[in-house]
Design an enzyme around this catalytic site. Structure first.
Site, PDB file in Angstrom:
ATOM      1  N   GLU A 124       0.821  -1.213   0.000  1.00 33.71           N
ATOM      2  CA  GLU A 124       0.000   0.000   0.000  1.00 33.71           C
ATOM      3  C   GLU A 124       0.858   1.267   0.000  1.00 33.71           C
ATOM      4  OE1 GLU A 124      -0.596  -2.604   1.918  1.00 33.71           O
ATOM      5  OE2 GLU A 124      -2.712  -3.184   1.688  1.00 33.71           O
ATOM      6  N   MET A 148      23.692   9.750   3.317  1.00 31.89           N
ATOM      7  CA  MET A 148      23.469  11.011   4.014  1.00 31.89           C
ATOM      8  C   MET A 148      23.721  10.850   5.511  1.00 31.89           C
ATOM      9  SD  MET A 148      22.972  14.079   3.523  1.00 31.89           S
ATOM     10  CE  MET A 148      22.028  14.767   2.175  1.00 31.89           C
ATOM     11  N   LYS A 152     -17.630  -1.381   5.726  1.00 22.21           N
ATOM     12  CA  LYS A 152     -17.991  -2.348   4.685  1.00 22.21           C
ATOM     13  C   LYS A 152     -19.475  -2.294   4.340  1.00 22.21           C
ATOM     14  CE  LYS A 152     -17.016  -7.116   3.384  1.00 22.21           C
ATOM     15  NZ  LYS A 152     -16.381  -8.386   3.804  1.00 22.21           N
ATOM     16  N   PHE A 199     -11.958  -7.877  13.606  1.00 22.03           N
ATOM     17  CA  PHE A 199     -10.847  -8.290  12.760  1.00 22.03           C
ATOM     18  C   PHE A 199     -10.475  -7.166  11.795  1.00 22.03           C
ATOM     19  CE2 PHE A 199      -9.346 -10.407   8.781  1.00 22.03           C
ATOM     20  CZ  PHE A 199      -8.112 -10.800   9.277  1.00 22.03           C
ATOM     21  N   GLN A 200      -9.213  -6.811  11.748  1.00 18.93           N
ATOM     22  CA  GLN A 200      -8.667  -5.758  10.897  1.00 18.93           C
ATOM     23  C   GLN A 200      -9.322  -4.402  11.135  1.00 18.93           C
ATOM     24  OE1 GLN A 200      -8.507  -7.337   6.827  1.00 18.93           O
ATOM     25  NE2 GLN A 200      -6.439  -8.100   7.297  1.00 18.93           N
TER      26      GLN A 200
END
Ligand SMILES: Cc1ncc(C[n+]2csc(CCOP(=O)(O)OP(=O)(O)O)c2C)c(N)n1
Ligand SMILES: [Mg+2]
Lengths: 172, 569
Positions: B62, B483, B174, B124-125
């Site tokens: 993602e 760096m 959802k 869940f999630q």
């Protein structure tokens, strides 16, 4: 210094979260924040009292708040003629010997006794923050068992005489 | 769902699922491409997307999706669109949101969420996405009624792309995507608290004109705001008309042509000496669309000490935030510049000043030492400029290579520079190139990355290979987190704590595993040949340039120092 900012906001989920988040993200100090409905449905009014270093910081806060999508209006009323009120509930130890003494303090501050028990009183007092602080200090020697304050809610007076810096609080 | 008055009048209310309404709304915004990754909570959305006719790029992580969307947005100026699932999908885009907010990149990000009935139960999630993203979005929503999709999408695109652009997130439980609702054909934007001010105050413009006429050493500092408002033509006209030299911020590069006689260079921590001295000595500083970031200003006590400061910015918060400003101009850069050009005030007597700046540039140019048989990173960047005539779209990662790209590439065209400035996000460069190439399919796109940052998002090679995007991946491989190594060398007594990459995969074999052609390059001669060969090919190519590890980015303003105190000049 202390700053007072009033906000008119859309009454949407997450609004308060966005506002308090902004304060912590920019590490501004909130002294108190009050939220409630306004004269318009779906619009809430919020009063924030902040501790700031100077006017520049207060201006930054005002501008940052203004950027929030759900905030409709931001007013820095710190130096305006305002009506500012706070409510405090104080539960103070009150034995029979001291009870009348405490009652004599309540009168001049226009507080009221809202609950009495065998050994304590609950006093309600409203006014500017300074007045409430003075009252609490007077009660302290008797023993404060519990104290809760709402924080300041405020708006501009109907008449703004001068845009000066004179503080224009009422005594009551 | 309740019927609206309009539909009742028609008699045949049009009912659709939330997800279908969402797709219709995205099409109304002319969304050309979505970057995303599916999962349980967004299954209904992906089902709708299946035949919605909107192209979707399946990232491999993602974070890759959101950086690609940022690249797309930087090049087109239109919001990049992202879909991620709930919980881990949503938390994987957090870096991209923070990056987009600080660099003013428009995004519309859809995240799945557990169904409304179980929100708050640690389902869940489930993750508190509104809570997590509040400080890193311009605005966020959670859909509470499927009929709100059209309004929320319309508002989200408007908020993301107007005023000071930024990311807007929409959290979609959802069930909101599944439930049917009546279609709102003509949603009304309801944003009384959001009215970006575009037109500057005429009196302030006039005041600036008067200051220009008086100035002997005027200077324009041009930031990303010039590019965002597509004001590069106006900037050129204005600078020429008023005889004012121009320096750029890191993000502003390309807003003014690098080969223009009034261009002095990039300013800031790794800017050129002349540009930083210009800021230190100017008597009138006109900031157009830059936010006076600390990497630009150095120690504020020494910043532009002799200058009257004018600041043109669409975001009033930025004006006076870091630098006291005498002429605040809130508004769109293009409108402000148009008004200034129209005003055509007396021009500055700046000949001597401009000559001085050019003399400084001649005396203290960017420089590096070429050593036989060794490959210098700066040389690679110069070569890239030659090969692409300064007209390629360049994306970078974060680190030394990023600074060398900014210093040595020489941007002659606007909207060709995609880099992570404010957040400094390693892992940005490769996925950003995917978005940039999709935004401009015919453009030559080169992604300049470090060997460290490349390994943070290299899984996106999968997308490049799958789509055959002809991106040239240029790894400035110094076997180091360069760096960090440079700072440890300079400020921590050469104690190289965890900044040297002793073990590395073969990047060539890695690319080849994806079916991408790749070359390892050790010498200037090889560099010349392979650079030519790579750009002649209309396919992705990875070039692993093995450069000298000890090379440092100079000149430099050390932290805490003023711009006039440059080291390594
Ligand atoms: C996500 C993230 N983690 C850590 C850093 C700190 N950081 C800045 S530059 C840098 C080194 C980058 O190394 P490399 O990608 O090889 O580029 P180089 O500097 O060598 O060109 C690091 C670790 C960062 N900017 N972003
Ligand atoms: Mg490296």
């Amino acid at each position: 210094m202390k700053g007072i900012i009033t906000l008119t906001v859309m009454n949407r989920p997450g609004v308060l979260n966005r506002i308090t988040n902004l304060f912590s993200k920019r590490s501004y100090n909130i002294e108190s924040i009050t939220v409630g409905s306004s004269e318009q449905p779906d619009i809430s009014r919020i009063t924030v009292v902040v501790q700031v270093e100077n006017d520049k910081e207060l201006e930054q806060i005002t501008k940052q708040l203004n950027k929030q999508i759900d905030i409709i209006k931001v007013m820095n009323i710190t130096n305006q003629a305002i009506v500012a009120r706070e409510l405090a509930l104080v539960k103070v130890t009150a034995a029979t010997q001291t009870r009348s003494e405490i009652y004599s303090l309540i009168e001049p501050f226009r507080g009221s006794v809202v609950d009495i028990s065998k050994d304590s009183l609950v006093i309600q007092i409203t006014g500017e923050a300074e007045k409430i602080e003075a009252f609490i200090e007077l009660l302290r020697p008797y023993g404060i068992k519990e104290l809760t304050r709402t924080g300041t809610t405020a708006f501009l007076r109907g008449t703004q005489k001068t845009q000066g810096t004179a503080k224009n609080f009422s005594i009551v | 769902m309740q019927k609206t008055a309009l539909a009742e009048r028609k008699g045949d209310a049009l009912m659709k699922s939330g997800a279908d309404i969402l797709m219709d709304s995205l099409k109304k915004e002319s969304v050309e491409v979505i970057f995303g990754y599916p999962g349980g909570a967004v299954l209904p959305i992906y089902d709708s997307l299946y035949d919605a006719g909107i192209p979707h790029i399946l990232a491999r992580h993602e974070q890759g999706a959101i950086h690609a969307a940022e690249g797309y947005a930087r090049i087109t100026g239109k919001p990049g669109v992202v879909i991620a699932t709930s919980g881990p999908g949503a938390t994987n885009i957090v870096t991209g949101l923070a990056d987009a907010l600080i660099d003013s990149i428009p995004l519309v990000v859809l995240t799945g969420q557990v169904a409304t009935g179980v929100i708050g139960t640690d389902a869940f999630q489930e993750a508190d996405v509104l809570g997590i993203t509040t400080p890193i979005t311009k605005h966020n929503y959670q859909v509470r009624n499927p009929k709100d999709f059209p309004r929320i999408i319309k508002e989200a695109f408007y908020i993301a792309s107007s005023g000071r652009p930024g990311p807007v997130l929409i959290d979609v439980p959802k069930d909101m995507a599944v439930l049917a609702a009546e279609v709102d054909e003509d949603p009304v934007v309801n944003l009384p608290g959001y009215q970006p001010k575009l037109t500057p105050n005429y009196l302030q413009i006039k005041k600036l004109g008067e200051e220009i006429a008086k100035a002997k050493r005027p200077l324009i500092l041009a930031g990303a705001g010039v590019l965002i408002s597509k004001a590069h033509e106006e900037l050129k006209t204005f600078a020429e008309q008023q005889h004012i030299p121009v320096v750029h911020t890191l993000l502003g590069l390309g807003g003014f042509p690098a080969n223009h006689p009034l261009f002095i260079g990039m300013a800031g921590m790794h800017g050129v000496y002349a540009a930083n001295m210009a800021l230190s000595k100017c008597d009138l500083l006109i900031n157009i669309g830059a936010r006076f970031d600390d990497r630009l200003t150095g120690n504020l006590n020494h910043f532009a000490p002799l200058a009257a400061v004018a600041h043109i910015d669409i975001d009033p918060v930025e004006i006076g935030k870091n630098v006291p400003t005498q002429i605040p101009i809130v508004g769109d850069a293009k409108e402000a510049l148009e008004m200034l050009i129209e005003q055509n005030s007396e021009k500055a007597e700046s000949e001597e000043w401009i000559k001085q700046l050019h003399d400084w540039n001649k005396e203290f140019p960017l420089k590096y030492e070429r050593v036989e048989d060794r490959l210098k990173p700066q040389y690679v960047l110069e070569l890239l400029h030659q090969e692409t005539k300064g007209e390629a779209v360049i994306t970078t990662d974060v680190g030394q290579h990023q600074m060398w790209a900014a210093q040595y590439y020489g941007f002659n065209k606007p909207h060709a520079w995609v880099t992570s400035g404010g957040l400094g996000t390693m892992g940005f460069g490769l996925p950003a190139a995917i978005g940039a190439q999709l935004a401009k399919p015919d453009a030559v796109v080169a992604s300049i990355v470090g060997d460290g940052g490349f390994q943070m998002t290299l899984q996106e090679l999968g997308v490049i290979a799958e789509l055959g995007l002809p991106i040239k991946i240029i790894i400035i491989n110094n076997h180091a987190l360069g760096m960090v190594r440079q700072w440890q060398q300079t400020f921590y007594n050469e104690r190289y704590s965890h900044s040297l990459l002793h073990s590395q995969p073969s990047f060539v074999k890695l690319a080849e595993a994806y079916g991408i052609r790749a070359f390892e390059i050790h010498t200037e001669q090889e560099a010349k040949e392979k650079m030519k060969e790579a750009f002649a090919l209309n396919e992705p190519v990875l070039l692993d340039f093995r450069v000298e590890q000890g090379e440092n980015v100079y000149p430099m303003v050390a932290p805490g120092k003023g711009l006039h105190e440059m080291e390594g000049v």
